[in-house]
Write a protein that holds these residues in place. Structure first.
Motif, short mmCIF file in Angstrom:
data_model
loop_
_atom_site.label_atom_id
_atom_site.label_comp_id
_atom_site.label_asym_id
_atom_site.label_seq_id
_atom_site.Cartn_x
_atom_site.Cartn_y
_atom_site.Cartn_z
N ASP A 8 0.82 -1.22 0.00
CA ASP A 8 0.00 0.00 0.00
C ASP A 8 0.85 1.26 0.00
N ARG A 9 2.15 1.11 0.15
CA ARG A 9 3.03 2.28 0.26
C ARG A 9 2.91 3.19 -0.96
N ALA A 10 2.73 2.57 -2.13
CA ALA A 10 2.64 3.36 -3.36
C ALA A 10 1.42 4.27 -3.35
N LEU A 11 0.40 3.92 -2.56
CA LEU A 11 -0.81 4.75 -2.52
C LEU A 11 -0.56 6.10 -1.87
N LEU A 12 0.51 6.18 -1.11
CA LEU A 12 0.77 7.43 -0.39
C LEU A 12 1.37 8.51 -1.30
N GLY A 13 2.19 8.08 -2.25
CA GLY A 13 2.81 9.06 -3.15
C GLY A 13 3.71 10.01 -2.39
N ARG A 14 3.97 11.14 -2.98
CA ARG A 14 4.85 12.13 -2.36
C ARG A 14 4.12 13.03 -1.39
N THR A 15 2.83 12.98 -1.40
CA THR A 15 2.05 13.88 -0.55
C THR A 15 1.41 13.11 0.60
N ARG B 145 -4.24 10.20 4.76
CA ARG B 145 -4.12 9.13 3.77
C ARG B 145 -3.66 7.84 4.42
N VAL B 146 -2.80 7.93 5.42
CA VAL B 146 -2.42 6.73 6.15
C VAL B 146 -3.64 6.15 6.85
N SER B 147 -4.44 7.01 7.47
CA SER B 147 -5.64 6.52 8.16
C SER B 147 -6.62 5.90 7.17
N ASP B 148 -6.70 6.43 5.95
CA ASP B 148 -7.57 5.84 4.93
C ASP B 148 -7.15 4.40 4.63
N ILE B 149 -5.84 4.20 4.51
CA ILE B 149 -5.32 2.86 4.21
C ILE B 149 -5.61 1.91 5.37
N LEU B 150 -5.31 2.35 6.58
CA LEU B 150 -5.53 1.49 7.75
C LEU B 150 -7.02 1.22 7.97
N ARG B 151 -7.85 2.23 7.73
CA ARG B 151 -9.29 2.03 7.86
C ARG B 151 -9.77 0.93 6.91
#
Length: 235
Positions: A11-18, A23-29
């Motif tokens: 999922d790291r790629a979902l974060l991008g440079r910003t 966005r981290v909470s979106d992934i964990l949710r």
């Protein structure tokens, strides 16, 4: 945990440079909703931060956001855990659902209604049931109710219920027989859809109210057996 962290690194790629705490909470949710981190799981700051490539401060802020959403709980000197709901939490979730979902249906304007999202969720559930994938049937059921709420056209209501439905998934993850829990609602979802297609919002509201009352009874029955009256609440 090692296997979970390996998957999470993808999922790291979902974060991008910003990358942000939101966005981290979106992934964990999403991962919590999928059952990737089941209720009661301790979340490792080092492991998750390393897998996602984010700082400790960013991860702690994401944890704080999810704690505010009642998905995580911080236990002093022990760490952060995926929350285990108490029976009272389940009852309160359904009370909120009944208040909001029935009000949405009651407040619909004149037909026809935009029901494509509801229809897609019904089809999603039927396909998953045919494949004997009852976890996905549960996901489709939540999609159905999320689309139902979306008929209100209110971003605030959508945001409120996103959190409520995420909590509901915590309850679903402790159910030992997801088929028994979810299968009866395939036909009931379709029935609500058809009544709305006919423009009968009063009939749809009555069906929905009965649906939610029956679902609450079923979930609480299972929950009392699996978690018990003394299950962890807000922490």
């Amino acid at each position: 945990m090692a296997e979970q962290l390996t998957g999470l690194a993808g999922d790291r790629a979902l974060l991008g440079r910003t990358s942000t705490a939101e966005r981290v909470s979106d992934i964990l949710r999403s991962r919590i909703a999928e059952g990737y981190f089941p209720p009661g799981t301790r979340l490792s700051e080092d492991g998750i931060g390393g897998a996602l490539g984010v700082s400790r401060n960013t991860l702690r802020e994401a944890f704080r956001l999810l704690t505010h959403e009642r998905l995580l709980v911080h236990e002093l000197n022990r760490g952060v855990f995926v929350r285990v709901l108490a029976v009272e939490d389940v009852e309160d979730i359904y009370r909120t659902r009944a208040l909001v979902e029935c009000a949405v249906v009651r407040g619909l304007g004149e037909p026809p209604y935009a029901l494509d999202g509801l229809a897609s969720a019904v089809t999603e559930g039927q396909v998953a049931a045919a494949e004997n994938d009852w976890k996905t049937v549960g996901t489709a059921n939540i999609h159905f109710h999320r689309e139902l709420v979306a008929l209100a056209g209110s971003e605030r209501t959508d945001e409120l219920m996103r959190s409520v439905f995420a909590e509901l998934r915590l309850a679903f993850h402790v159910v030992d027989d997801p088929r028994r829990l979810h299968e009866p609602y395939l036909a009931r979802n379709r029935q609500i859809l058809e009544v709305l297609r006919a423009g009968d919002r009063g009939g749809a509201e009555r069906l929905l109210a009965t649906y939610l009352a029956d679902s609450l009874e079923r979930v609480v029955e299972v929950y009392r057996r699996r978690v018990g009256e003394s299950g962890q609440g807000a922490g």
